[in-house]
Design a protein around this motif. Sequence first.
Motif, PDB file in Angstrom:
ATOM      1  N   ASP A  68       0.842  -1.146   0.440  1.00 39.62           N
ATOM      2  CA  ASP A  68      -0.037  -0.149  -0.157  1.00 39.62           C
ATOM      3  C   ASP A  68       0.990   1.109  -0.163  1.00 39.62           C
ATOM      4  O   ASP A  68       0.258   2.025   0.253  1.00 39.62           O
ATOM      5  CB  ASP A  68      -1.226   0.188   1.839  1.00 39.62           C
ATOM      6  CG  ASP A  68      -0.349   0.435   2.915  1.00 39.62           C
ATOM      7  OD1 ASP A  68       0.853  -0.008   2.973  1.00 39.62           O
ATOM      8  OD2 ASP A  68      -1.657   0.211   3.682  1.00 39.62           O
ATOM      9  N   CYS A  69       2.734   1.137   0.322  1.00 42.76           N
ATOM     10  CA  CYS A  69       2.953   2.385   0.081  1.00 42.76           C
ATOM     11  C   CYS A  69       2.816   3.289  -1.267  1.00 42.76           C
ATOM     12  O   CYS A  69       2.281   2.338  -2.525  1.00 42.76           O
ATOM     13  CB  CYS A  69       4.938   2.236   0.476  1.00 42.76           C
ATOM     14  SG  CYS A  69       4.594   1.190   1.800  1.00 42.76           S
ATOM     15  N   VAL A 122      -0.413  10.997   3.702  1.00 41.17           N
ATOM     16  CA  VAL A 122      -0.796   9.617   3.877  1.00 41.17           C
ATOM     17  C   VAL A 122      -2.359   9.820   2.521  1.00 41.17           C
ATOM     18  O   VAL A 122      -2.113   9.462   1.745  1.00 41.17           O
ATOM     19  CB  VAL A 122      -1.529   9.018   4.618  1.00 41.17           C
ATOM     20  CG1 VAL A 122      -2.769   8.046   4.561  1.00 41.17           C
ATOM     21  CG2 VAL A 122      -0.619   8.463   5.757  1.00 41.17           C
ATOM     22  N   SER A 137      -2.208   9.799  -1.765  1.00 42.82           N
ATOM     23  CA  SER A 137      -3.299   8.585  -2.697  1.00 42.82           C
ATOM     24  C   SER A 137      -3.820   9.317  -3.758  1.00 42.82           C
ATOM     25  O   SER A 137      -4.865   8.582  -4.488  1.00 42.82           O
ATOM     26  CB  SER A 137      -4.735   8.579  -1.676  1.00 42.82           C
ATOM     27  OG  SER A 137      -5.541   9.816  -1.558  1.00 42.82           O
ATOM     28  N   LYS A 147       3.799   0.333   6.012  1.00 45.59           N
ATOM     29  CA  LYS A 147       2.642   0.083   5.782  1.00 45.59           C
ATOM     30  C   LYS A 147       2.131   1.573   5.420  1.00 45.59           C
ATOM     31  O   LYS A 147       2.563   2.406   6.087  1.00 45.59           O
ATOM     32  CB  LYS A 147       1.263  -0.181   6.536  1.00 45.59           C
ATOM     33  CG  LYS A 147       0.851  -2.126   6.629  1.00 45.59           C
ATOM     34  CD  LYS A 147       0.606  -2.640   7.779  1.00 45.59           C
ATOM     35  CE  LYS A 147       0.024  -4.195   7.157  1.00 45.59           C
ATOM     36  NZ  LYS A 147       1.126  -4.849   7.766  1.00 45.59           N
ATOM     37  N   GLN A 148       1.645   2.605   4.913  1.00 51.00           N
ATOM     38  CA  GLN A 148       0.850   3.545   4.198  1.00 51.00           C
ATOM     39  C   GLN A 148       2.032   4.639   4.230  1.00 51.00           C
ATOM     40  O   GLN A 148       1.981   5.612   4.504  1.00 51.00           O
ATOM     41  CB  GLN A 148       0.685   4.088   5.519  1.00 51.00           C
ATOM     42  CG  GLN A 148      -1.400   2.950   5.424  1.00 51.00           C
ATOM     43  CD  GLN A 148      -2.316   4.337   6.276  1.00 51.00           C
ATOM     44  OE1 GLN A 148      -2.137   3.794   7.903  1.00 51.00           O
ATOM     45  NE2 GLN A 148      -3.121   4.405   5.659  1.00 51.00           N
ATOM     46  N   ASP A 196      -0.248  13.006   8.339  1.00 51.53           N
ATOM     47  CA  ASP A 196      -1.057  12.240   7.830  1.00 51.53           C
ATOM     48  C   ASP A 196      -1.937  12.674   6.817  1.00 51.53           C
ATOM     49  O   ASP A 196      -2.633  12.077   5.729  1.00 51.53           O
ATOM     50  CB  ASP A 196      -3.157  12.527   9.101  1.00 51.53           C
ATOM     51  CG  ASP A 196      -2.720  12.265  10.093  1.00 51.53           C
ATOM     52  OD1 ASP A 196      -2.665  10.751  10.244  1.00 51.53           O
ATOM     53  OD2 ASP A 196      -4.141  12.325  11.048  1.00 51.53           O
ATOM     54  N   SER A 252       4.875   6.673   2.336  1.00 47.90           N
ATOM     55  CA  SER A 252       5.643   7.288   0.860  1.00 47.90           C
ATOM     56  C   SER A 252       6.659   7.937   0.797  1.00 47.90           C
ATOM     57  O   SER A 252       7.054   8.115   1.316  1.00 47.90           O
ATOM     58  CB  SER A 252       4.544   8.894   0.753  1.00 47.90           C
ATOM     59  OG  SER A 252       4.320   9.479   1.353  1.00 47.90           O
ATOM     60  N   ASP A 302       5.808   2.346  10.022  1.00 46.80           N
ATOM     61  CA  ASP A 302       4.423   2.589   9.371  1.00 46.80           C
ATOM     62  C   ASP A 302       4.314   4.107   9.630  1.00 46.80           C
ATOM     63  O   ASP A 302       4.812   4.658   9.886  1.00 46.80           O
ATOM     64  CB  ASP A 302       3.164   1.554   9.824  1.00 46.80           C
ATOM     65  CG  ASP A 302       3.110   0.354  10.093  1.00 46.80           C
ATOM     66  OD1 ASP A 302       3.458   0.583   9.093  1.00 46.80           O
ATOM     67  OD2 ASP A 302       2.858   0.088  10.728  1.00 46.80           O
ATOM     68  N   LYS A 303       3.642   4.271   8.246  1.00 45.42           N
ATOM     69  CA  LYS A 303       3.429   5.620   8.044  1.00 45.42           C
ATOM     70  C   LYS A 303       3.955   6.807   7.890  1.00 45.42           C
ATOM     71  O   LYS A 303       4.284   7.978   8.722  1.00 45.42           O
ATOM     72  CB  LYS A 303       1.855   5.761   9.037  1.00 45.42           C
ATOM     73  CG  LYS A 303       1.276   7.198   8.588  1.00 45.42           C
ATOM     74  CD  LYS A 303      -0.139   7.021   9.721  1.00 45.42           C
ATOM     75  CE  LYS A 303      -0.229   8.730  10.111  1.00 45.42           C
ATOM     76  NZ  LYS A 303      -1.640   9.410  10.907  1.00 45.42           N
TER      77      LYS A 303
END
Length: 169
Positions: free
Chosen positions: A16-17, A162, A166, A33-34, A159, A36, A54-55
């Motif tokens: 999901d990156c 993320v 998208s 996960k998550q 946030d 970028s 993550d994130k």
Amino acid sequence: MIIKEIRGKYPQIEADCYLAENVTIVGDVTIGKQCSVWFNAVIRGDVNTITIGDKVNIQDGAIIHCTYEKHPTVIGNNVSIGHQAMVHGCVIHDNVLIGMGAIVMDNCVVHSNTIIAAGAVVTQNTVVEPGSIYAGVPAKKVKDIDASAFAGEIQRIADNYVMYSSWYK
């Protein structure tokens, strides 16, 4: 995009990156996960391991590297690495913002809920106190940050990245 095996190690990146088209990620790298990784960023796990939680967002032109046979790089969860920052052979705990153009050198530990100001240079072997802002060259503690500052800035940026990622997927 260059994602390459080095010395028998191939980057492990969660599905999901978001990875920009011109990133370079090589060797013993694990990305959670998550996350970028943005344009022209380099994550080079050729001489030691790089572990990213993550994130985490690694912004345009940032460099993540480590030190041969001495210092791996470990980045926790909910971390923002600003544009053209350099993180090298150190440990970054959870909920940290590394500002644009900042440098974090070998064997540093940046504790949680901390901001490293834009352009700061955290010199080798520095331990950054939790819940603080460090700025300058060499970086020194300039003040404590409270929970609302943490929620308002560090969390907002993580946030937002993320959300931004998208748009590109």
